[in-house]
Design an enzyme around this catalytic site. Structure first.
Site: not given
Ligand code: SAH
Ligand code: SF4
Length: 351
Positions: A90, A103, A110, A114, A117, A161-162, A193, A216, A292, A335
């Site tokens: 995406e 973005c 990933c 988390c 996510c 992704g990270e 991020s 994050s 979200n 995301c």
């Molecule tokens: N992996 C990296 C970057 C991608 S995620 C990271 O985790 O920072 C980008 C952002 O989206 C992060 O701050 C993440 O915590 C947030 N995110 C993940 N799931 C989400 C959700 N359900 N609602 C809002 N933000 C979310």
């Molecule tokens: Fe966590 Fe970012 Fe990976 Fe989602 S994309 S699992 S928020 S590290």
């Protein structure tokens, strides 16, 4: 096969040399890719025909196929792209008062896991190459070109992704975006991020770039953070905070902390106070993000009043805290949600 977007200007220069071509051909190549933005080597009319053939044998130029493109009422455009091997990713284009931002995704899935996510639901399939990340920005820019709109102004590396688990490709992507002969997007207009991959934060600090870094955080103490983000077992909060201090001292830059607000989990007054204390002596600001809702996860949004209350408490510690404006909520712009839906649909189909 390599992608044309994987290469920097100096890499094209080297390629031209190897292929007995004059140096100015590297400038022409960058011009076709990033200014004229053609999607086929055949269109590069000022390059010799033989060379165009060699290029198309050696490089892939259009690595992404648009599966869906949805525009929301606020002008956000969400793209679902297929990579050459069929994986879906995406990309989101957002409109702000300071211009258009994109973005980007850095991995197919990933592995960080988390709990809130959608991107991590199916684990990690593979890393993207730098060119596959560049291609997302180019696709977004070409979509803008088609409707006669302005240039992409800024980039956030906050898609699926990270990025710090795909460090090399992410760095190469930053360099390509920044290239004078490319889109020439200033480092200050790019933000990456991370969920807190500590060794990579040190490494990134030492690169001494002008690129913005967002962490994050999502929890103000180790216990709570472990329950939301398993990455905290590998890289505990105390070590993450040390790395953040190092980053700020080394780069002289301000850090952004992202903090998701999840009802009754991390959104109480006591959490706001803890967060304020944790960050009070750091050069940073906090971005509060109402979660979200992801259908697969049992987590709800913090009520509005509490969001404002949380913000007030954090700000009482002298920290600037903003509440993130939402983009394209009517089109699954969080995301990984569009991809998750796409995967669901696929698994429903008989194979
Ligand atoms: N992996 C990296 C970057 C991608 S995620 C990271 O985790 O920072 C980008 C952002 O989206 C992060 O701050 C993440 O915590 C947030 N995110 C993940 N799931 C989400 C959700 N359900 N609602 C809002 N933000 C979310
Ligand atoms: Fe966590 Fe970012 Fe990976 Fe989602 S994309 S699992 S928020 S590290």
């Amino acid at each position: 096969m390599r992608m044309a977007y994987d290469l920097r200007h100096k890499d094209w220069y080297a390629w031209m040399k190897e292929n007995n071509q004059p140096a100015f051909r590297a400038d022409q190549m960058m011009d076709w890719l990033y200014q004229k933005r053609v999607s086929s080597f055949a269109d590069m009319s000022n390059l010799p025909k033989k060379m165009r053939e060699t290029l198309s044998e050696q490089f892939r130029l259009e690595p992404l196929k648009t599966l869906t493109q949805q525009t929301s009422s606020d002008g956000t455009i969400k793209f679902l792209f297929a990579l050459h091997d069929g994986h879906a990713i995406e990309t989101v284009l957002m409109r702000h008062n300071y211009g258009i931002s994109v973005c980007v995704t850095t991995q197919v899935g990933c592995r960080v896991g988390c709990t809130f996510c959608a991107s991590t639901l199916g684990g990690l399939k593979r890393n993207l190459t730098a060119g596959e990340i560049v291609a997302q920005v180019m696709k977004a820019q070409i979509a803008l070109d088609e409707i006669g709109e302005e240039r992409v102004k800024s980039i956030v590396i906050m898609g699926i992704g990270e990025p710090f688990e795909n460090y090399e490709a992410t760095l190469q992507f930053l360099r390509i975006m920044n290239e004078e002969h490319g889109l020439h997007i200033g480092q200050r207009h790019i933000t990456v991020s991370t969920s807190g991959i500590v060794p990579a934060i040190y490494r990134f600090a030492d690169e001494k770039l002008q690129v913005g870094l967002a962490i994050s955080l999502h929890a103000p103490n180790q216990e709570l953070r472990k329950s939301l983000m398993p990455v905290s077992y590998r890289h505990p909060l105390s070590e993450l905070m040390e790395a953040c201090h190092y980053y700020i001292e080394t780069t002289g830059r301000r850090l952004t902390f992202e903090y998701l607000l999840i009802k009754d989990r991390n959104d109480q007054d006591q959490h706001a106070h803890q967060l304020g204390q944790l960050l009070s002596n750091l050069n940073c600001y906090v971005n509060l993000i109402p979660i979200n809702t992801v259908v697969e996860r049992d987590m709800e949004r913090t009520p509005r009043n509490q969001i404002f209350q949380f913000q007030r408490i954090v700000e009482s510690y002298g920290i600037k805290a903003t509440i993130r404006r939402e983009h394209g909520t009517d089109i699954d712009a969080a995301c990984g949600q569009l991809r998750a839906k796409h995967l669901d649909k696929k698994s429903e189909q008989p194979s």
